[in-house]
Design an enzyme around this catalytic site. Structure first.
Site, PDB file in Angstrom:
ATOM      1  N   GLN A  56      -2.890  10.044   6.325  1.00  0.00           N
ATOM      2  CA  GLN A  56      -2.808   8.706   6.925  1.00  0.00           C
ATOM      3  C   GLN A  56      -2.000   8.764   8.213  1.00  0.00           C
ATOM      4  O   GLN A  56      -0.811   9.081   8.186  1.00  0.00           O
ATOM      5  CB  GLN A  56      -2.161   7.738   5.931  1.00  0.00           C
ATOM      6  CG  GLN A  56      -2.032   6.311   6.414  1.00  0.00           C
ATOM      7  CD  GLN A  56      -1.326   5.436   5.389  1.00  0.00           C
ATOM      8  OE1 GLN A  56      -0.318   5.835   4.814  1.00  0.00           O
ATOM      9  NE2 GLN A  56      -1.852   4.254   5.136  1.00  0.00           N
ATOM     10  N   TYR A 113      -0.434   6.618  10.527  1.00  0.00           N
ATOM     11  CA  TYR A 113       0.085   5.297  10.882  1.00  0.00           C
ATOM     12  C   TYR A 113       1.392   5.406  11.667  1.00  0.00           C
ATOM     13  O   TYR A 113       1.453   5.109  12.854  1.00  0.00           O
ATOM     14  CB  TYR A 113       0.311   4.458   9.619  1.00  0.00           C
ATOM     15  CG  TYR A 113      -0.895   3.726   9.075  1.00  0.00           C
ATOM     16  CD1 TYR A 113      -2.185   4.048   9.485  1.00  0.00           C
ATOM     17  CD2 TYR A 113      -0.746   2.714   8.131  1.00  0.00           C
ATOM     18  CE1 TYR A 113      -3.291   3.381   8.977  1.00  0.00           C
ATOM     19  CE2 TYR A 113      -1.848   2.035   7.614  1.00  0.00           C
ATOM     20  CZ  TYR A 113      -3.115   2.376   8.042  1.00  0.00           C
ATOM     21  OH  TYR A 113      -4.203   1.707   7.529  1.00  0.00           O
ATOM     22  N   SER A 165       1.997  12.278   5.378  1.00  0.00           N
ATOM     23  CA  SER A 165       1.996  12.989   4.099  1.00  0.00           C
ATOM     24  C   SER A 165       0.801  13.930   3.998  1.00  0.00           C
ATOM     25  O   SER A 165      -0.343  13.534   4.243  1.00  0.00           O
ATOM     26  CB  SER A 165       1.943  11.991   2.936  1.00  0.00           C
ATOM     27  OG  SER A 165       3.055  11.128   2.970  1.00  0.00           O
ATOM     28  N   GLU A 214      -3.516   0.510  -0.953  1.00  0.00           N
ATOM     29  CA  GLU A 214      -2.411   1.405  -1.296  1.00  0.00           C
ATOM     30  C   GLU A 214      -1.521   0.787  -2.364  1.00  0.00           C
ATOM     31  O   GLU A 214      -0.936   1.500  -3.194  1.00  0.00           O
ATOM     32  CB  GLU A 214      -1.579   1.712  -0.040  1.00  0.00           C
ATOM     33  CG  GLU A 214      -0.459   2.708  -0.260  1.00  0.00           C
ATOM     34  CD  GLU A 214       0.268   3.055   1.019  1.00  0.00           C
ATOM     35  OE1 GLU A 214       0.963   4.088   1.036  1.00  0.00           O
ATOM     36  OE2 GLU A 214       0.150   2.298   2.011  1.00  0.00           O
ATOM     37  N   SER A 219       9.915  -0.670   4.770  1.00  0.00           N
ATOM     38  CA  SER A 219      11.286  -0.661   4.269  1.00  0.00           C
ATOM     39  C   SER A 219      11.584  -1.887   3.412  1.00  0.00           C
ATOM     40  O   SER A 219      10.883  -2.902   3.487  1.00  0.00           O
ATOM     41  CB  SER A 219      12.275  -0.607   5.440  1.00  0.00           C
ATOM     42  OG  SER A 219      12.238  -1.824   6.167  1.00  0.00           O
TER      43      SER A 219
END
Length: 393
Positions: free
Chosen positions: A131, A133, A166, A249, A372
């Site tokens: 991904q 982003y 990741s 997700e 966050s």
């Protein structure tokens, strides 16, 4: 919500349990319990082979419609699968980014040609995804991405940098949110591109974390190319697609995530029982609270997913992210507390971290990545509770 198995679900549970019992044997038995946060390096090739065995048995992409290669499983059946998968201590999956994020996004927003091209390799675990982003200047502020793409004949040409990507070092493809309109501001002018990783112009640099592992990476695009037809959704309409991916997700994938959490808590409890730490009333209380927290997480996920299936889910998914991130960080703290003072010391050369030390260090990041805690609280305050919004420039 009735959480007991119907006759159909009970039969499905038996089918899952029997299949896992028959196939999680031989070489695959050595992969039991491996993988997860801070442990993605464990037996990666063996776990990849296991994912492909699951695909052969029809156990990947369960919730996808049958016409796209899935099984059309109900939400309840997907939950049953994840529960039995956890009970069997089967290894953490390696194809989850494609299966749980990109695949559903293409089903929802992609063209028929994109579905034919990209869905079958995800079902068969023949192509792995990452991904694209976050960027160095756009982490939680996703609308601030600056990686750009320009048209050059039949291609898009990309320049820029992504970070905290990741499994980019093992991925075949990346779905990236990039700026295709240099005059666009914030979320306007962004597009959602599918980019092959194995090409000149793409450089992947692993980021060594506190755990000593490197499942996160920096990705540099320097003249990298992808076909013009590899835009998902409309050119300039990537923000809507990217938000759709984030919704997936925080969908059924959260049940898969809880497989890992439950397994970690079980191992912490086993250690506490073996060392006598379970006799400490304070530690026993913390372990009990962790079990309650995990059950609350499960029930909230089921409620949220049920609402999503009915088309009524909204920003309440932020509650799930806030809860699991805080829970998991606390679980890491509990792991080293149960281990005691001796758990702070590496056993000897080569002085690698043990499972509990790695869990503690890795979970420091849980409340930061993927949105966050501060961002989630703002979303909950404004969009769920209806409180006045923050002043914005």
């Amino acid at each position: 919500m009735d959480l007991s198995d119907s006759a159909r679900e009970a039969a499905f549970r038996r089918e899952v349990r029997e299949w896992l019992g028959d196939h999680l044997t031989g070489d695959f038995a050595a992969a039991r319990g491996l993988g997860g946060p801070g442990r993605e390096h464990e037996a990666f090739e063996l776990r990849l082979a296991w994912d492909r065995r699951l695909a052969e048995g029809g156990w990947t992409c369960l919730g996808w419609p049958e016409e796209f290669g899935g099984r059309g499983a109900t939400l309840a059946e997907q939950v049953v699968f994840h529960e039995e998968y956890a009970r069997a201590r089967a290894p953490v999956r390696v194809g989850h980014v494609g299966e749980e994020l990109l695949g559903p996004t293409i089903i929802a927003f992609g063209t028929e040609r994109q579905r034919r091209r990209f869905l079958p390799p995800i079902v068969g675990v023949r192509e792995l995804w990452c991904q694209g982003y976050s960027e160095p200047g756009a982490g939680s502020d996703l609308a601030g991405v600056s990686t750009r793409a320009r048209r050059d004949g039949p291609d898009w040409v990309l320049d820029g940098q992504k970070t905290w990507t990741s499994l980019a070092h093992v991925a075949d493809w990346c779905f990236a949110l990039v700026r295709t309109d240099p005059g666009g501001h914030r979320h306007r002018g962004l597009s959602y591109l599918l980019v092959p990783m194995d090409q000149p112009g793409v450089e992947v640099r692993p980021i060594v974390q506190l755990t000593g592992t490197s499942e996160f990476n920096e990705v540099f695009f320097d003249g990298a190319r992808t076909r013009a037809e590899h835009v998902v959704g409309e050119v300039g309409g990537g923000w809507r697609v990217a938000m759709g991916t984030l919704g997936f997700e925080r969908g059924v994938g959260t049940i898969d995530q809880q497989v890992v959490f439950r397994r970690e808590l079980e191992r912490i409890t086993e250690l506490a029982r073996a060392t006598g730490a379970l006799e400490d009333p304070l530690l026993r209380d913390k372990i009990t609270r962790a079990r309650i927290g995990l059950e609350v997480m499960r029930l909230h996920a089921l409620r949220t997913l049920s609402s999503a299936a009915e088309g009524t889910a909204g920003p309440e998914a932020s509650i799930a992210k806030l809860h699991w991130a805080t829970f998991h960080r606390g679980l890491g703290e509990l792991a080293v507390e149960v281990a005691g003072a001796g758990g702070l010391i590496a056993e000897g050369p080569p002085y690698e971290l043990d499972e509990r030390q790695r869990l503690f260090l890795f979970t420091r990041a849980d409340t930061i990545y993927g949105g966050s805690n501060e961002i989630q609280r703002t979303i909950i305050a404004e969009r769920v509770l209806g409180l006045p919004g923050e002043a914005r420039p």
